[in-house]
Every structure is written in C-alpha cells, then in structure tokens.
Design a protein around this motif. Structure first.
Motif, PDB file in Angstrom:
ATOM      1  N   ASP A 160      74.826  43.574  44.737  1.00 40.64           N
ATOM      2  CA  ASP A 160      74.989  42.145  44.477  1.00 40.64           C
ATOM      3  C   ASP A 160      74.689  41.314  45.732  1.00 40.64           C
ATOM      4  OD1 ASP A 160      77.355  43.279  45.547  1.00 40.64           O
ATOM      5  OD2 ASP A 160      78.577  41.611  44.804  1.00 40.64           O
ATOM      6  N   GLN A 161      75.077  41.812  46.902  1.00 37.22           N
ATOM      7  CA  GLN A 161      74.770  41.094  48.146  1.00 37.22           C
ATOM      8  C   GLN A 161      73.276  41.145  48.458  1.00 37.22           C
ATOM      9  OE1 GLN A 161      77.192  42.604  51.310  1.00 37.22           O
ATOM     10  NE2 GLN A 161      79.070  41.694  50.513  1.00 37.22           N
ATOM     11  N   ALA A 162      72.652  42.295  48.205  1.00 39.92           N
ATOM     12  CA  ALA A 162      71.218  42.433  48.449  1.00 39.92           C
ATOM     13  C   ALA A 162      70.435  41.474  47.555  1.00 39.92           C
ATOM     14  CB  ALA A 162      70.776  43.870  48.210  1.00 39.92           C
ATOM     15  N   VAL A 163      70.853  41.329  46.294  1.00 42.85           N
ATOM     16  CA  VAL A 163      70.193  40.403  45.375  1.00 42.85           C
ATOM     17  C   VAL A 163      70.353  38.971  45.871  1.00 42.85           C
ATOM     18  CG1 VAL A 163      70.320  39.420  43.044  1.00 42.85           C
ATOM     19  CG2 VAL A 163      70.316  41.910  43.358  1.00 42.85           C
ATOM     20  N   GLU A 164      71.549  38.620  46.328  1.00 41.57           N
ATOM     21  CA  GLU A 164      71.800  37.267  46.834  1.00 41.57           C
ATOM     22  C   GLU A 164      70.941  36.970  48.059  1.00 41.57           C
ATOM     23  OE1 GLU A 164      75.412  34.639  48.789  1.00 41.57           O
ATOM     24  OE2 GLU A 164      75.917  36.421  47.613  1.00 41.57           O
ATOM     25  N   VAL A 165      70.870  37.910  48.987  1.00 42.96           N
ATOM     26  CA  VAL A 165      70.043  37.731  50.185  1.00 42.96           C
ATOM     27  C   VAL A 165      68.576  37.563  49.793  1.00 42.96           C
ATOM     28  CG1 VAL A 165      69.160  38.907  52.254  1.00 42.96           C
ATOM     29  CG2 VAL A 165      71.612  38.898  51.772  1.00 42.96           C
ATOM     30  N   SER A 166      68.107  38.381  48.854  1.00 41.61           N
ATOM     31  CA  SER A 166      66.712  38.299  48.416  1.00 41.61           C
ATOM     32  C   SER A 166      66.427  36.962  47.743  1.00 41.61           C
ATOM     33  CB  SER A 166      66.384  39.450  47.457  1.00 41.61           C
ATOM     34  OG  SER A 166      66.492  40.677  48.131  1.00 41.61           O
ATOM     35  N   HIS A 167      67.340  36.514  46.901  1.00 42.00           N
ATOM     36  CA  HIS A 167      67.171  35.204  46.249  1.00 42.00           C
ATOM     37  C   HIS A 167      67.093  34.089  47.285  1.00 42.00           C
ATOM     38  CE1 HIS A 167      67.085  35.518  41.940  1.00 42.00           C
ATOM     39  NE2 HIS A 167      68.120  36.338  41.908  1.00 42.00           N
ATOM     40  N   ASN A 168      67.947  34.147  48.294  1.00 50.50           N
ATOM     41  CA  ASN A 168      67.946  33.105  49.323  1.00 50.50           C
ATOM     42  C   ASN A 168      66.679  33.136  50.169  1.00 50.50           C
ATOM     43  OD1 ASN A 168      70.446  32.216  48.475  1.00 50.50           O
ATOM     44  ND2 ASN A 168      71.561  33.400  50.005  1.00 50.50           N
ATOM     45  N   LYS A 169      66.191  34.333  50.448  1.00 46.29           N
ATOM     46  CA  LYS A 169      65.002  34.459  51.293  1.00 46.29           C
ATOM     47  C   LYS A 169      63.731  34.129  50.520  1.00 46.29           C
ATOM     48  CE  LYS A 169      62.718  37.336  54.633  1.00 46.29           C
ATOM     49  NZ  LYS A 169      62.809  38.441  55.524  1.00 46.29           N
ATOM     50  N   TYR A 170      63.668  34.581  49.279  1.00 45.47           N
ATOM     51  CA  TYR A 170      62.469  34.379  48.449  1.00 45.47           C
ATOM     52  C   TYR A 170      62.837  33.503  47.261  1.00 45.47           C
ATOM     53  CZ  TYR A 170      61.175  38.395  51.262  1.00 45.47           C
ATOM     54  OH  TYR A 170      60.940  39.239  52.312  1.00 45.47           O
ATOM     55  N   THR A 171      63.039  32.239  47.527  1.00 46.55           N
ATOM     56  CA  THR A 171      63.554  31.313  46.511  1.00 46.55           C
ATOM     57  C   THR A 171      62.636  31.191  45.300  1.00 46.55           C
ATOM     58  OG1 THR A 171      62.576  29.487  47.767  1.00 46.55           O
ATOM     59  CG2 THR A 171      64.926  29.942  48.134  1.00 46.55           C
ATOM     60  N   GLY A 172      61.347  31.388  45.462  1.00 47.15           N
ATOM     61  CA  GLY A 172      60.422  31.270  44.330  1.00 47.15           C
ATOM     62  C   GLY A 172      60.205  32.567  43.584  1.00 47.15           C
ATOM     63  N   ALA A 173      60.870  33.637  44.004  1.00 47.37           N
ATOM     64  CA  ALA A 173      60.648  34.951  43.378  1.00 47.37           C
ATOM     65  C   ALA A 173      61.270  35.018  41.996  1.00 47.37           C
ATOM     66  CB  ALA A 173      61.215  36.060  44.256  1.00 47.37           C
ATOM     67  N   ASP A 174      60.613  35.736  41.115  1.00 46.22           N
ATOM     68  CA  ASP A 174      61.071  35.954  39.747  1.00 46.22           C
ATOM     69  C   ASP A 174      62.373  36.773  39.767  1.00 46.22           C
ATOM     70  OD1 ASP A 174      60.723  38.131  37.290  1.00 46.22           O
ATOM     71  OD2 ASP A 174      60.191  36.052  36.742  1.00 46.22           O
ATOM     72  N   ASP A 175      63.342  36.418  38.931  1.00 49.11           N
ATOM     73  CA  ASP A 175      64.637  37.121  38.897  1.00 49.11           C
ATOM     74  C   ASP A 175      64.483  38.616  38.623  1.00 49.11           C
ATOM     75  OD1 ASP A 175      66.134  34.928  39.513  1.00 49.11           O
ATOM     76  OD2 ASP A 175      66.610  34.415  37.429  1.00 49.11           O
ATOM     77  N   ASP A 176      63.582  38.970  37.693  1.00 54.43           N
ATOM     78  CA  ASP A 176      63.381  40.392  37.392  1.00 54.43           C
ATOM     79  C   ASP A 176      62.845  41.147  38.603  1.00 54.43           C
ATOM     80  OD1 ASP A 176      64.280  40.119  34.796  1.00 54.43           O
ATOM     81  OD2 ASP A 176      62.273  39.729  33.984  1.00 54.43           O
TER      82      ASP A 176
END
Length: 181
Positions: A160-176
């Motif tokens: 869950d933390q890795a997903v949050e970090v990835s979302h914050n770093k790559y804001t335009g990335a697709d959720d899947d």
C-alpha cells in the motif's frame, strides 16, 4: 537519515536487503547529495584479492614491462584529490580471503606498499549484502569484519505504501499500471 549521519561520521556502512530494495539507488543518491564520486565493485565467487586491493606491475605477464598501477578500488580508496564512495556489491558472495584482506585494510585505514610507502584510506566504504538465507547462496561474513561497519537493513515498502509513493511520483500513470508495478 541514519545512514547519512553514519556516513558524515566517517563510518563504513553495511546495507543488508533483498534484491530490488534500492541499496545501489540509495548509495547513488547519497553520493550525489554529498558530491562524491561512486565506484560499485560487483563481487562474486570468482573475485580475487588482487581484483580489489593489490598494486601490481602493469603488463606483469609480459617480460620487460614495468610501471605500477592500482586497481580501481584502491585508486578510489586512496584518492586525496576527490571524495569517493566505494561499494562492494553483494560482498557476501566473495571468497572469504577477499574480505579478510579487505578487513586488514580497513582496520589500519592505511595501505602499505612494498616500497614501505603508505597511503591513507580516504574513501567511504559501503558493503551490500543479501540476507544470509535461501534463495541467496552466500558466504558467512566474520564478526571482526562486521565490527568495522555500521549495519543497516533495507526492506521493501509494504504494497500500500509502494502504491502511494508510485502514485505521487507518477501522477499521470494509469491505476492498473501502478498496481502491477
């Protein structure tokens, strides 16, 4: 933060962590942050003492060749002109003799050459290791060697933390995509 503190206190550092936890990335970041050069020396069961820390004659296999040259590791460790971070990557894969001789070098913080000349060890040393358990096939490291280092364990982030970090770093990335990565 603690690793940076130990580095600034002139301590040698061991990073223990699974493959992919970011040990090399962290070292590159610290080298960049402190304006150090970085040399990563990969270790294996084939690594010899001479690969790391011997001065030898250039072209010693060929008759008539002379002149001293140092290994890259020794050159970085004894460079008085530039700051170096020397990383022994996957050090626990090396044969025990390699680390024993490196231990002697770290103990005295000086390199003694055959002509009685001495060079101070000025570089910072990081040692990367995988945990000493399956699936990693590694050699035990002596306690005497480990006593020369501050030891830090690096772990993977929980998903869950890795997903949050990835979302914050790559804001335009697709959720899947972020979930898969």
């Amino acid at each position: 933060e603690w690793i940076l503190k130990d580095m600034l206190l002139d301590e040698n550092i061991i990073l223990i962590g699974e493959a992919g936890t970011g040990k090399n990335t962290l070292e590159r970041y610290l080298a960049h942050l402190l304006n150090y050069n970085i040399l990563i020396a990969g270790m294996s069961g084939e690594t010899k003492v001479s690969d790391l820390q011997t001065y030898r004659s250039f072209g010693e296999e060929e008759a008539g060749k002379t002149g001293d040259t140092a290994t890259l590791v020794l050159g970085a460790l004894t460079d008085t002109q530039q700051d170096w971070l020397v990383v022994l990557d996957e050090a626990n894969k090396a044969q025990s003799g390699v680390l024993v001789s490196f231990n002697d070098l770290l103990q005295d913080k000086v390199l003694r050459l055959l002509d009685t000349k001495e060079l101070a060890i000025t570089g910072k040393v990081f040692v990367n290791m995988n945990p000493n358990r399956p699936p990693y096939e590694v050699n035990d490291i002596s306690f005497e060697f480990m006593d020369r280092f501050c030891i830090h364990t690096i772990n993977h982030l929980p998903k869950d933390q890795a997903v949050e970090v990835s979302h914050n770093k790559y804001t335009g990335a697709d959720d899947d995509f972020v979930q898969d990565v």
